[in-house]
Design a protein around this motif. Structure first.
Motif, PDB file in Angstrom:
ATOM      1  N   VAL A 103      -8.084  -5.073  -7.213  1.00  0.00           N
ATOM      2  CA  VAL A 103      -8.858  -3.832  -7.349  1.00  0.00           C
ATOM      3  C   VAL A 103      -7.924  -2.623  -7.330  1.00  0.00           C
ATOM      4  O   VAL A 103      -8.039  -1.709  -8.166  1.00  0.00           O
ATOM      5  CB  VAL A 103      -9.914  -3.733  -6.238  1.00  0.00           C
ATOM      6  N   ALA A 104      -6.979  -2.597  -6.389  1.00  0.00           N
ATOM      7  CA  ALA A 104      -6.037  -1.485  -6.308  1.00  0.00           C
ATOM      8  C   ALA A 104      -5.178  -1.387  -7.559  1.00  0.00           C
ATOM      9  O   ALA A 104      -4.924  -0.291  -8.079  1.00  0.00           O
ATOM     10  CB  ALA A 104      -5.150  -1.651  -5.073  1.00  0.00           C
ATOM     11  N   VAL A 105      -4.752  -2.537  -8.074  1.00  0.00           N
ATOM     12  CA  VAL A 105      -3.918  -2.553  -9.276  1.00  0.00           C
ATOM     13  C   VAL A 105      -4.691  -1.996 -10.466  1.00  0.00           C
ATOM     14  O   VAL A 105      -4.165  -1.198 -11.254  1.00  0.00           O
ATOM     15  CB  VAL A 105      -3.426  -3.990  -9.554  1.00  0.00           C
ATOM     16  N   PHE A 106      -5.954  -2.375 -10.611  1.00  0.00           N
ATOM     17  CA  PHE A 106      -6.741  -1.887 -11.739  1.00  0.00           C
ATOM     18  C   PHE A 106      -7.047  -0.399 -11.606  1.00  0.00           C
ATOM     19  O   PHE A 106      -7.163   0.306 -12.616  1.00  0.00           O
ATOM     20  CB  PHE A 106      -8.032  -2.686 -11.873  1.00  0.00           C
ATOM     21  N   VAL A 107      -7.195   0.092 -10.376  1.00  0.00           N
ATOM     22  CA  VAL A 107      -7.404   1.532 -10.181  1.00  0.00           C
ATOM     23  C   VAL A 107      -6.191   2.313 -10.671  1.00  0.00           C
ATOM     24  O   VAL A 107      -6.311   3.335 -11.366  1.00  0.00           O
ATOM     25  CB  VAL A 107      -7.695   1.840  -8.697  1.00  0.00           C
ATOM     26  N   VAL A 108      -4.989   1.835 -10.318  1.00  0.00           N
ATOM     27  CA  VAL A 108      -3.764   2.493 -10.779  1.00  0.00           C
ATOM     28  C   VAL A 108      -3.635   2.381 -12.296  1.00  0.00           C
ATOM     29  O   VAL A 108      -3.275   3.347 -12.984  1.00  0.00           O
ATOM     30  CB  VAL A 108      -2.529   1.888 -10.079  1.00  0.00           C
ATOM     31  N   ALA A 109      -3.946   1.196 -12.842  1.00  0.00           N
ATOM     32  CA  ALA A 109      -3.846   1.000 -14.293  1.00  0.00           C
ATOM     33  C   ALA A 109      -4.825   1.884 -15.044  1.00  0.00           C
ATOM     34  O   ALA A 109      -4.528   2.356 -16.153  1.00  0.00           O
ATOM     35  CB  ALA A 109      -4.099  -0.472 -14.632  1.00  0.00           C
ATOM     36  N   THR A 120       8.030   2.522 -12.258  1.00  0.00           N
ATOM     37  CA  THR A 120       8.974   1.584 -11.644  1.00  0.00           C
ATOM     38  C   THR A 120       8.530   1.185 -10.241  1.00  0.00           C
ATOM     39  O   THR A 120       8.519   0.000  -9.878  1.00  0.00           O
ATOM     40  CB  THR A 120      10.378   2.205 -11.588  1.00  0.00           C
ATOM     41  N   VAL A 121       8.145   2.166  -9.431  1.00  0.00           N
ATOM     42  CA  VAL A 121       7.703   1.881  -8.071  1.00  0.00           C
ATOM     43  C   VAL A 121       6.394   1.102  -8.091  1.00  0.00           C
ATOM     44  O   VAL A 121       6.188   0.180  -7.298  1.00  0.00           O
ATOM     45  CB  VAL A 121       7.552   3.193  -7.267  1.00  0.00           C
ATOM     46  N   ALA A 122       5.501   1.452  -9.020  1.00  0.00           N
ATOM     47  CA  ALA A 122       4.225   0.735  -9.127  1.00  0.00           C
ATOM     48  C   ALA A 122       4.453  -0.728  -9.492  1.00  0.00           C
ATOM     49  O   ALA A 122       3.799  -1.627  -8.958  1.00  0.00           O
ATOM     50  CB  ALA A 122       3.335   1.408 -10.168  1.00  0.00           C
ATOM     51  N   THR A 123       5.395  -0.963 -10.400  1.00  0.00           N
ATOM     52  CA  THR A 123       5.714  -2.339 -10.797  1.00  0.00           C
ATOM     53  C   THR A 123       6.318  -3.113  -9.626  1.00  0.00           C
ATOM     54  O   THR A 123       6.014  -4.291  -9.412  1.00  0.00           O
ATOM     55  CB  THR A 123       6.683  -2.343 -11.990  1.00  0.00           C
ATOM     56  N   LEU A 175       0.829  -1.208   0.000  1.00  0.00           N
ATOM     57  CA  LEU A 175       0.000   0.000   0.000  1.00  0.00           C
ATOM     58  C   LEU A 175       0.862   1.257   0.000  1.00  0.00           C
ATOM     59  O   LEU A 175       0.573   2.213  -0.734  1.00  0.00           O
ATOM     60  CB  LEU A 175      -0.936  -0.006   1.212  1.00  0.00           C
ATOM     61  N   LEU A 176       1.915   1.234   0.807  1.00  0.00           N
ATOM     62  CA  LEU A 176       2.810   2.394   0.836  1.00  0.00           C
ATOM     63  C   LEU A 176       3.518   2.580  -0.502  1.00  0.00           C
ATOM     64  O   LEU A 176       3.674   3.700  -0.997  1.00  0.00           O
ATOM     65  CB  LEU A 176       3.834   2.223   1.960  1.00  0.00           C
ATOM     66  N   ALA A 177       3.948   1.460  -1.081  1.00  0.00           N
ATOM     67  CA  ALA A 177       4.616   1.549  -2.389  1.00  0.00           C
ATOM     68  C   ALA A 177       3.659   2.076  -3.455  1.00  0.00           C
ATOM     69  O   ALA A 177       4.048   2.879  -4.317  1.00  0.00           O
ATOM     70  CB  ALA A 177       5.152   0.173  -2.796  1.00  0.00           C
ATOM     71  N   ALA A 178       2.406   1.630  -3.405  1.00  0.00           N
ATOM     72  CA  ALA A 178       1.428   2.114  -4.375  1.00  0.00           C
ATOM     73  C   ALA A 178       1.166   3.605  -4.187  1.00  0.00           C
ATOM     74  O   ALA A 178       1.031   4.358  -5.161  1.00  0.00           O
ATOM     75  CB  ALA A 178       0.133   1.321  -4.236  1.00  0.00           C
ATOM     76  N   ALA A 179       1.093   4.048  -2.919  1.00  0.00           N
ATOM     77  CA  ALA A 179       0.881   5.470  -2.657  1.00  0.00           C
ATOM     78  C   ALA A 179       2.040   6.305  -3.178  1.00  0.00           C
ATOM     79  O   ALA A 179       1.839   7.382  -3.764  1.00  0.00           O
ATOM     80  CB  ALA A 179       0.692   5.691  -1.153  1.00  0.00           C
ATOM     81  N   GLN A 180       3.261   5.809  -3.001  1.00  0.00           N
ATOM     82  CA  GLN A 180       4.429   6.519  -3.526  1.00  0.00           C
ATOM     83  C   GLN A 180       4.412   6.551  -5.055  1.00  0.00           C
ATOM     84  O   GLN A 180       4.777   7.545  -5.675  1.00  0.00           O
ATOM     85  CB  GLN A 180       5.715   5.849  -3.022  1.00  0.00           C
ATOM     86  N   ALA A 181       4.002   5.443  -5.660  1.00  0.00           N
ATOM     87  CA  ALA A 181       3.942   5.394  -7.122  1.00  0.00           C
ATOM     88  C   ALA A 181       2.952   6.417  -7.665  1.00  0.00           C
ATOM     89  O   ALA A 181       3.219   7.096  -8.673  1.00  0.00           O
ATOM     90  CB  ALA A 181       3.544   3.989  -7.578  1.00  0.00           C
ATOM     91  N   ILE A 182       1.804   6.560  -7.000  1.00  0.00           N
ATOM     92  CA  ILE A 182       0.807   7.530  -7.447  1.00  0.00           C
ATOM     93  C   ILE A 182       1.294   8.953  -7.202  1.00  0.00           C
ATOM     94  O   ILE A 182       1.142   9.835  -8.057  1.00  0.00           O
ATOM     95  CB  ILE A 182      -0.527   7.270  -6.711  1.00  0.00           C
ATOM     96  N   ARG A 183       1.897   9.181  -6.059  1.00  0.00           N
ATOM     97  CA  ARG A 183       2.366  10.533  -5.729  1.00  0.00           C
ATOM     98  C   ARG A 183       3.421  11.014  -6.710  1.00  0.00           C
ATOM     99  O   ARG A 183       3.395  12.164  -7.159  1.00  0.00           O
ATOM    100  CB  ARG A 183       2.920  10.553  -4.305  1.00  0.00           C
TER     101      ARG A 183
END
Length: 253
Positions: free
Chosen positions: A55-61, A14-17, A1-9
């Motif tokens: 669900v989180a992955v598809f939201v980012v995608a 790379t971070v999202a992957t 979750l933290l990594a995903a938040a950093q990827a979005i920010r």
């Protein structure tokens, strides 16, 4: 979750992957998806974990059109169905409910992309849905045959519908051909539960798929006739297959 938040920010693919790889590797590292890795809680915790992750992955995608992340996310989401399948002891309900969620997310992302990119993403996702379902059904799955019945019917209907509304030729044909492929995949499962009691359901499946394909072909221009011919071919092939498998009256009435 933290990594995903950093990827979005920071809008970092790379971070999202990295977050994707970490998330989907967890079940494998905890026991390879074997039946013993479920613990006393059964497949429920794993189902909840992978569902929330997907669900989180598809939201980012959907928010960021990163091609590498999107492709890997699709691969991870569908292949994780194998984890649930093994942990649940081959139960169809857990596995295909998860696949329904993944398919809905895939279609949502593909519609938001539109154009050629959306069509490609949707087509790959639909093919993955048929393939994973085929693997599940051919490896000793247990449970009610109506769970894969409804999933394959919904998948074919969504593919046909999106192909028509979004003018995606590949999706139209995936829906038309996939509906017949789904019919063939269902036959062994239906046969194990007794064709005498379910033959009419298979005819209903074929009739709904054929009707949907004919309805879509009526609204098309370039590929209307080939789609209609595929529908007619599916109808006759379904009848002949059922009669051949159960000449003593598996299909009644």
């Amino acid at each position: 979750l933290l990594a995903a938040a950093q990827a979005i920010r920071h809008e970092s693919e790379t971070v999202a992957t990295f977050a994707w790889v970490t998330g989907y590797l967890v079940p494998l590292l905890l026991g390879g998806g074997g039946s013993g890795s479920a613990g006393s809680g059964g497949p429920g915790p794993l189902f909840a974990y992978l569902s929330l992750l997907s669900v989180a992955v598809f939201v980012v995608a959907q928010r960021y059109p990163w091609p590498t992340f999107t492709g890997m996310a699709l691969l991870g989401a569908y292949s994780s169905g194998v984890y649930i399948f093994r942990v649940s002891g081959g139960a169809l309900a857990w596995t295909l409910t998860y696949l329904m969620l993944v398919t809905a997310g895939m279609l949502w992302v593909s519609v938001s992309r539109r154009g050629r990119e959306g069509e490609s993403f949707g087509a790959v996702g639909a093919i993955a849905g048929y393939l994973v379902t085929g693997v599940v059904l051919m490896t000793g799955a247990s449970g009610s045959p109506f769970v894969p019945y409804m999933y394959l019917l919904a998948l074919s209907g969504c593919a046909l519908g999106l192909g028509h509304t979004q003018d995606w030729r590949a999706m139209r044909w995936l829906g038309a051909l996939g509906s017949f492929a789904g019919f063939l995949l269902l036959l062994p499962v239906i046969a194990r539960s007794g064709l005498e009691g379910t033959g009419n359901w298979m005819l209903l499946y074929a009739a709904m798929c054929v009707s949907g394909t004919l309805a879509v072909s009526a609204g098309r221009g370039t590929d209307a006739e080939p789609l209609a011919l595929s529908a007619v071919g599916t109808a006759y092939a379904a009848i002949y297959t059922l009669v051949y498998l159960s000449p003593a009256g598996g299909v009644s009435g």
